[in-house]
Design an enzyme around this catalytic site. Structure first.
Site, PDB file in Angstrom:
ATOM      1  N   ASN A  50     -30.161  -8.134  -1.514  1.00 31.24           N
ATOM      2  CA  ASN A  50     -30.969  -8.926  -0.576  1.00 31.24           C
ATOM      3  C   ASN A  50     -32.454  -8.771  -0.902  1.00 31.24           C
ATOM      4  OD1 ASN A  50     -29.711  -6.551   1.096  1.00 31.24           O
ATOM      5  ND2 ASN A  50     -31.437  -7.066   2.374  1.00 31.24           N
ATOM      6  N   ASP A  51     -33.283  -8.415   0.033  1.00 28.88           N
ATOM      7  CA  ASP A  51     -34.741  -8.557  -0.119  1.00 28.88           C
ATOM      8  C   ASP A  51     -35.327  -8.067  -1.456  1.00 28.88           C
ATOM      9  OD1 ASP A  51     -33.965  -8.625   2.528  1.00 28.88           O
ATOM     10  OD2 ASP A  51     -35.363  -7.107   3.198  1.00 28.88           O
ATOM     11  N   ARG A 181     -39.426  -0.668  10.471  1.00 27.84           N
ATOM     12  CA  ARG A 181     -39.116  -0.695   9.037  1.00 27.84           C
ATOM     13  C   ARG A 181     -39.965  -1.646   8.188  1.00 27.84           C
ATOM     14  NH1 ARG A 181     -34.393  -2.925  11.484  1.00 27.84           N
ATOM     15  NH2 ARG A 181     -34.189  -5.172  11.164  1.00 27.84           N
ATOM     16  N   GLU A 236     -39.266  -8.675  10.590  1.00 26.80           N
ATOM     17  CA  GLU A 236     -38.959  -7.882   9.398  1.00 26.80           C
ATOM     18  C   GLU A 236     -39.969  -8.194   8.286  1.00 26.80           C
ATOM     19  OE1 GLU A 236     -34.179  -7.342   9.742  1.00 26.80           O
ATOM     20  OE2 GLU A 236     -34.771  -9.154   8.715  1.00 26.80           O
TER      21      GLU A 236
END
Ligand code: FRU
Length: 499
Positions: A50-51, A181, A236
């Site tokens: 993912n990211d 986070r 996020e």
């Protein structure tokens, strides 16, 4: 006789060794050629991604780390995968950089070069590459505690090839907030010739800023969460950075990804334009701005340490959406990144916006360019870049193949409408078939640039002032394009694979 048998065995072994080597090479080539495997986008060889994380430039190498679970094609205990590129086009896969440890899994974060050796983790001659990331402790989560996300650091003294975790992790403890986070750290020059590190951190539904002299000790500065922002989901992956217009005006930009709550459902990135005084971010925006109006550009951030002589703000995003990322029909990997984009601050009337433009290096991919006239274009190649000029504001573009699979993009009644409901393999998730509507207010569309890979379309309107990034899974490539409302001269560039 014995001698002959030995000679025979020797040649038999040699033959089989060569054969194995050939088979391995073949396997490697076939490997990046699976159905839907992106051919000019970064994707991991196998496993879940993912990211994008820790993007940093050093000594001619663009480092790309990423959220990675090597043991499965769905999300799991996060690692940082690693790749490098010398030109943002061709990528080399490197071994995993960071693995889970006693503090937890390694969630998203950033990386910087500590030129002044403020942390003492490198030296002035050989500054450390320092990664700042979130520890997600699955045990604490299971126990339903609220402090299981903390920030840790790791460092490399050999250009990102090997990593050591800092001995006194975590460097920022959790004050009792579940979602705490995705630290994005930058060096902030101050007027007195000094400076400090600044961290933007996603804290549930706000961004908190922390500062540090040395990357090890962090102090709270301020929070940002205007009433009118998009709060459809958790905040996020923030990114804060200055951008300059052509006339020299500097604005500070804050990216905040949210999931869910994006304009097409699920994940998306909103951004704010404003000013940052070293402690507090104040926005001049009055309404939500989306970085991308497609469904599949999430958690994107920018590279740090790009040399001043280059001066670009270069962005890459995760080309997926949490709505269906874990069920898209690809194997043995899942997910790709967007193409790298240069961010530009553009003034429109009295307002500013952030435009995203494909980096120039991508022109290297072109193998053949031609001008096509007519309302139907034939694409020789699955990998294509198109440049189209509308000659009226109501227009439509339909991509199709011989299997009646199609994607349409229309502009009518002040909206862009992207429809992938019949684009091929769509059955893996109901939301995937939704039409994507984007209001176009106060501007006319004068130029469209489209990048087609095997399972994605990236569409840039008016030099990236509006972008749509969309996944599509046609079972045969779209070999034809029907145009309505366009000038005759369309540019078609055949592109080549980077693998
Ligand atoms: C965004 C995100 C981050 C988190 C990471 C975990 O997609 O949820 O907030 O750090 O993914 O993989």
């Amino acid at each position: 006789m014995k001698f002959k048998i030995h000679v025979f065995l020797f040649f038999a072994l040699l033959f089989s060794a060569c054969k194995n080597e050939i088979q391995t090479k073949e396997a490697e080539i076939v490997h990046f050629n699976e159905p839907f495997r992106p051919q000019f986008h970064f994707s991991p060889p196998t496993g879940w991604m993912n990211d994008p994380n820790g993007m940093v430039f050093l000594d001619g190498e663009y480092h790309l780390f990423y959220q990675y679970y090597p043991d499965s094609t769905v999300w799991g205990p996060m690692h940082w995968g690693h790749a490098i590129s010398r030109d943002l086009v061709y990528w080399e896969h490197l071994p995993i950089a960071l693995e889970p440890d006693e503090h937890g899994w390694i969630f998203s974060g950033s990386a910087v070069i500590d030129h002044n050796n403020s942390s003492g983790l490198g030296s002035i001659e050989n500054p450390a590459m320092v990664a700042i990331y979130t520890y997600h402790d699955p045990v604490g989560e299971k126990e339903q505690r609220n402090d299981f996300q903390t920030q840790g650091i790791a460092y490399s003294n050999d250009k990102g090839r090997t990593w050591k975790k800092y001995a006194d992790n975590p460097v920022l403890k959790n004050p009792g907030i579940r979602d705490f986070r995705d630290p994005k750290v930058m060096w902030l020059e101050e007027e007195n010739g000094k400076g400090k590190w600044l961290m933007s951190l996603a804290v549930l539904d706000k961004i908190s800023f922390y500062s540090s002299p040395n990357l090890l000790d962090w102090s709270f500065e301020s929070d940002f969460n205007p009433d009118w922002a998009a709060y459809g989901g958790v905040w996020e992956c923030p990114d804060l950075f200055p951008l300059k217009t052509d006339d020299g005006t500097v604005k500070w930009i804050l990216f905040v990804s949210i999931n869910p709550g994006g304009p097409q459902g699920g994940s998306a990135t909103q951004y704010f334009i404003g000013d940052f005084d070293g402690k507090t971010f104040i926005t001049e925006s009055l309404e939500v701005k989306w970085l991308d109006h497609g469904a599949d550009n999430y958690a994107g951030v920018t590279w740090s340490n790009i040399p001043e002589s280059d001066g670009r703000k270069i962005f890459i995003g995760w080309m997926s959406n949490w709505q269906y990322a874990q069920v898209v029909p690809t194997t043995p990997w899942r997910s790709a990144m967007t193409i790298p984009r240069k961010l530009e601050l553009v003034k429109k009337g009295s307002e500013y916006l952030v435009a995203s433009r494909p980096v120039l290096e991508l022109e290297k991919l072109r193998t053949k360019s031609q001008i096509a006239n007519g309302q139907e274009l034939i694409l020789e190649n699955a990998l294509t870049e198109l440049e189209l000029i509308p000659d009226q504001q109501d227009f439509s573009i339909t991509f199709f193949n011989d299997k009646n699979e199609k994607v349409t993009l229309e502009h009518k009644d002040g909206h862009l409408i992207f429809d992938r409901s019949q684009s091929g393999n769509t059955g893996f998730n109901d939301d995937f078939k939704n039409k994507h509507m984007t209001p176009v207010i106060g501007t006319s569309i004068n130029k469209i640039r489209i990048f087609l890979d095997r399972s994605s379309m990236e569409i840039f309107f008016n030099e990236g002032e509006i972008t749509l990034t969309e996944l599509v899974f046609p079972t045969e490539y779209f070999s034809k394009v029907k145009l309505e409302g366009f000038k005759l001269e369309s540019k078609i560039h055949n592109l080549k694979s980077i693998w």
